[in-house]
Design a protein around this motif. Sequence first.
Motif, PDB file in Angstrom:
ATOM      1  N   PHE A  82      -4.562   0.207  -7.150  1.00 54.95           N
ATOM      2  CA  PHE A  82      -3.841   1.519  -7.369  1.00 54.95           C
ATOM      3  C   PHE A  82      -4.794   2.800  -7.329  1.00 54.95           C
ATOM      4  CE2 PHE A  82      -1.821   3.896 -10.792  1.00 54.95           C
ATOM      5  CZ  PHE A  82      -0.848   4.697  -9.948  1.00 54.95           C
ATOM      6  N   LEU A  83      -5.673   2.618  -7.947  1.00 50.11           N
ATOM      7  CA  LEU A  83      -6.702   3.671  -8.072  1.00 50.11           C
ATOM      8  C   LEU A  83      -7.683   4.043  -6.684  1.00 50.11           C
ATOM      9  CD1 LEU A  83      -7.840   3.297 -11.733  1.00 50.11           C
ATOM     10  CD2 LEU A  83      -6.112   4.616 -10.837  1.00 50.11           C
ATOM     11  N   LEU A 103       2.198   1.785  -3.560  1.00 50.41           N
ATOM     12  CA  LEU A 103       1.085   2.244  -4.366  1.00 50.41           C
ATOM     13  C   LEU A 103       0.887   3.831  -4.009  1.00 50.41           C
ATOM     14  CD1 LEU A 103      -1.137  -0.623  -4.393  1.00 50.41           C
ATOM     15  CD2 LEU A 103       0.086   0.081  -6.323  1.00 50.41           C
ATOM     16  N   ASP A 104       0.898   4.120  -2.925  1.00 47.70           N
ATOM     17  CA  ASP A 104       0.557   5.887  -2.473  1.00 47.70           C
ATOM     18  C   ASP A 104       1.758   6.736  -2.985  1.00 47.70           C
ATOM     19  OD1 ASP A 104      -1.708   4.931  -1.117  1.00 47.70           O
ATOM     20  OD2 ASP A 104      -0.802   5.039   0.912  1.00 47.70           O
ATOM     21  N   ASP A 119       0.520  -1.233   0.199  1.00 50.01           N
ATOM     22  CA  ASP A 119      -0.117   0.035   0.018  1.00 50.01           C
ATOM     23  C   ASP A 119       0.930   1.415   0.042  1.00 50.01           C
ATOM     24  OD1 ASP A 119      -2.187  -1.606   0.130  1.00 50.01           O
ATOM     25  OD2 ASP A 119      -2.387  -1.495   2.221  1.00 50.01           O
ATOM     26  N   TRP A 156       1.263   6.985  -6.624  1.00 49.85           N
ATOM     27  CA  TRP A 156       0.239   7.724  -6.980  1.00 49.85           C
ATOM     28  C   TRP A 156       0.529   9.194  -6.991  1.00 49.85           C
ATOM     29  CZ3 TRP A 156      -3.856   8.217  -9.799  1.00 49.85           C
ATOM     30  CH2 TRP A 156      -4.738   9.321  -9.598  1.00 49.85           C
ATOM     31  N   GLU A 157       1.542   9.567  -5.856  1.00 51.21           N
ATOM     32  CA  GLU A 157       2.003  10.703  -5.914  1.00 51.21           C
ATOM     33  C   GLU A 157       2.906  11.336  -7.127  1.00 51.21           C
ATOM     34  OE1 GLU A 157       1.488  13.238  -3.380  1.00 51.21           O
ATOM     35  OE2 GLU A 157      -0.185  11.742  -2.703  1.00 51.21           O
ATOM     36  N   HIS A 209      -8.434   7.318  -3.882  1.00 50.54           N
ATOM     37  CA  HIS A 209      -7.999   8.732  -4.658  1.00 50.54           C
ATOM     38  C   HIS A 209      -8.967   9.759  -5.102  1.00 50.54           C
ATOM     39  CE1 HIS A 209      -4.261   7.140  -3.883  1.00 50.54           C
ATOM     40  NE2 HIS A 209      -4.192   6.346  -4.470  1.00 50.54           N
ATOM     41  N   VAL A 259       2.212  10.003 -10.082  1.00 50.24           N
ATOM     42  CA  VAL A 259       1.377  10.360 -10.995  1.00 50.24           C
ATOM     43  C   VAL A 259       0.796  11.986 -10.940  1.00 50.24           C
ATOM     44  CG1 VAL A 259      -0.807   9.641 -12.012  1.00 50.24           C
ATOM     45  CG2 VAL A 259       0.755   7.909 -11.204  1.00 50.24           C
ATOM     46  N   LEU A 260       0.386  12.196  -9.778  1.00 50.78           N
ATOM     47  CA  LEU A 260       0.070  13.607  -9.774  1.00 50.78           C
ATOM     48  C   LEU A 260       0.877  14.700 -10.001  1.00 50.78           C
ATOM     49  CD1 LEU A 260      -2.008  13.345  -6.125  1.00 50.78           C
ATOM     50  CD2 LEU A 260      -2.787  13.391  -8.434  1.00 50.78           C
TER      51      LEU A 260
END
Length: 312
Positions: A134-135, A101-102, A98, A105-106, A138, A108-109
């Motif tokens: 993953f999604l 994945l977090d 997790d 995601w950061e 968010h 990706v942002l």
Amino acid sequence: MTVQLLPLPAEHFDDWRASTKERLIRLRQDSGLLPGQDAVEDAERNFTELLPEGVDTRTSRILRIVDDEGQERGTVWFAFKDGRMFLIDAAFDEPMTDEQLDELWELVLGIAAEELVTQISARLFVQDAEARRFLDGHGFSTSSIQMLLQPIPDRDVSAVDVSPMTAERYPSFAAASEAGFASELAASGRLTPDEAAAESHRQFEHELPDGLDTPGQKLFTASVDGAEVGILWLAIRERDDHPHAFILDIEVAAGQRRRGYGRALMHAAEREARRSGADSIGLHVFGFNQGAVDLYEQLGYRRLAELLVLDV
């Protein structure tokens, strides 16, 4: 930081393309979205349209997920258009924590900020558990859901009569259908009102270039005791070389709702699809229309994929 996103080297593009194409085909086939050769052709279109210059295509980014030990953990593929960022594929070689994945995601942002993106969207196939992990969490909303009924049950229990739409009825139907779809597109969060109006008009012209005389299109009015209670629009297409019905519009008339006519119209769609030789029915339903989603699932439709959107 335990993961990084690094550009895919040009010398790795062919191998990545082969493995990703295989994955995209499998996702489409295993979900039931597209069977057989249909899935192969659709996956190939992704590469032709989104990567015309291969790894050097400026409107796409193919990135390797690399952990702190230098091991590649998968890839992500993004496409960009009109201030939007589309997650085309997220492939994980093995489950990630997790925390990883977090962190991913950061990153990706961060890419979204670099590209001045205002919205991120992704098509999530029903069986793709790692992409869902993953999604999730968010803030994505479900814009639309693709659903399928196969086989079509033999339950001729429709409480409404349907008859081919007349030339006199068609103009008012066309105006209301196009406007209604535009309104729902905008409400789904996918497009602005102006974009939704243009897209609705484009799709309407594409599906019905010759109005009621367009081959493969079946438009009906539904009535009870001689009074119109709704409309039904079916497109007869092909799915794996078999006739396939797709519900493009189904509407219960204002003043006739909450009387069971929605379910009756769906039963009528099954009957008319069978009459056309179809053995399956597909549809898109907007995510905000939970009542319709519940009805379709009660009738045996199953989810194949969801389009998720997030404003950033």
